[in-house]
Write a protein that holds these residues in place. Sequence first.
Motif, short mmCIF file in Angstrom:
data_model
loop_
_atom_site.label_atom_id
_atom_site.label_comp_id
_atom_site.label_asym_id
_atom_site.label_seq_id
_atom_site.Cartn_x
_atom_site.Cartn_y
_atom_site.Cartn_z
N GLY A 70 45.15 61.25 68.64
CA GLY A 70 44.02 61.95 69.25
C GLY A 70 43.82 63.32 68.63
O GLY A 70 44.77 63.98 68.22
N SER A 71 42.57 63.74 68.55
CA SER A 71 42.27 65.05 67.99
C SER A 71 41.04 65.64 68.68
O SER A 71 40.15 64.91 69.11
CB SER A 71 42.02 64.96 66.47
N GLN A 72 41.04 66.95 68.78
CA GLN A 72 39.91 67.70 69.31
C GLN A 72 39.79 68.95 68.46
O GLN A 72 40.41 69.97 68.71
CB GLN A 72 40.11 68.06 70.78
N VAL A 73 38.97 68.84 67.41
CA VAL A 73 38.91 69.91 66.41
C VAL A 73 38.19 71.14 66.95
O VAL A 73 38.38 72.25 66.44
CB VAL A 73 38.23 69.42 65.12
N LYS A 74 37.37 70.95 67.99
CA LYS A 74 36.67 72.08 68.58
C LYS A 74 36.70 71.97 70.09
O LYS A 74 36.65 70.86 70.64
CB LYS A 74 35.22 72.16 68.08
N GLU A 75 36.76 73.12 70.74
CA GLU A 75 36.89 73.12 72.19
C GLU A 75 35.69 72.50 72.88
O GLU A 75 35.81 71.91 73.96
CB GLU A 75 37.10 74.56 72.69
N ASN A 76 34.52 72.62 72.29
CA ASN A 76 33.32 72.12 72.94
C ASN A 76 33.01 70.66 72.61
O ASN A 76 31.96 70.14 72.95
CB ASN A 76 32.11 72.99 72.56
N LYS A 77 33.95 70.01 71.92
CA LYS A 77 33.77 68.60 71.58
C LYS A 77 34.84 67.76 72.26
O LYS A 77 35.92 68.24 72.56
CB LYS A 77 33.81 68.40 70.06
N GLY A 78 34.51 66.49 72.51
CA GLY A 78 35.42 65.60 73.21
C GLY A 78 36.60 65.17 72.36
O GLY A 78 36.64 65.36 71.15
N LEU A 79 37.56 64.56 73.05
CA LEU A 79 38.75 64.04 72.38
C LEU A 79 38.40 62.76 71.62
O LEU A 79 37.74 61.87 72.16
CB LEU A 79 39.85 63.76 73.41
N VAL A 80 38.85 62.67 70.37
CA VAL A 80 38.58 61.51 69.53
C VAL A 80 39.88 60.75 69.32
O VAL A 80 40.88 61.32 68.89
CB VAL A 80 37.99 61.93 68.18
#
Length: 329
Positions: free
Chosen positions: A102-112
Amino acid sequence: MMMMGSTFGTIGSSMASLFFIWAIVQQIFPNHLKIAIKEFLLSSFQQLCFAQRVFQIISPTSSLHVDINFPESDEYRLNHAFSAIETYLEAKATDKSKHLRGSQVKENKGLVLKRNEVKIRDEYKGVRVWWEIVTASGEERSYKLTFHNRSRSLITASYVPYVVEDGKLIKAKKQQTRLFTNNPSSQWFLSHNMWRSIEFEHPANFETLAMDPEKKKEIMSDLTAFTNGKDYYKKIGKAWKRGYLLYGAPGTSKSTMVSAMAKFLNYNIYDLELTAIKNNSELRKLLTTTSSKSIVVIEDIDCSVDLTGNRTKKLSRLSCEDNGIKLAG
């Protein structure tokens, strides 16, 4: 692999034991018992043969299987098949995967969530195949495709082209403009690590660009003609490329123009830093690893290399604000 080889050897050993038992039965037992024992041994033999066939089908390491390797690069050129395969495999459903990342490269984007498996099984028209990511020494990566030899024609003529084309379509739908910057040659390994990239998030586009409307329309028309002119360039025997020279003092929207072009064409941007390049050979290697449909930007070109001859210092200082842009179709 050792376990599967041991299993195959056990099956062969069991078959040999059945033949040995039958030879003894023929010499010792009376005829009315021979019939019953023969039927039992024939049934056992059939089961062993079936087990052997099943093993050959499900085991990707048996001698009846074929491997195809897709390296990440080929002589300093990117292997676009590798990139398409990677996109295809990453897009496969994760609901049946046992290992995820799992990754979330930006705080305003969901978990991928993505697959995090070295080996991936796929099925195409009833045929099972296995994909494996292989990393050699020096971080040279490749995808290995394994399949049964009897399906060779289907896999090579139909499945592989399907995977590559589907991967390209998926990538085109999800594509986000990226900004690439070249690394110093001391960090290169073959064609790896030559560029580093981040998501390009410059907000400017032609709608927000402040410039003469007629000139803006002229540039947009020229860009459209370029993107649609592949056959024309081929017909006249020229490379499908287009160059622009942007010049002016700081703050005159040169970078904004580059951003607008990239957004309009949906092209990636390669920011080529000439001071990190030692010679022409390194420059050629860098350019061959850029992707198609990209914009190569060379900033402050007159300050990076001595191309100006005997210009005065004043002219040289002014020319340091020039940007060269090359579009690659």
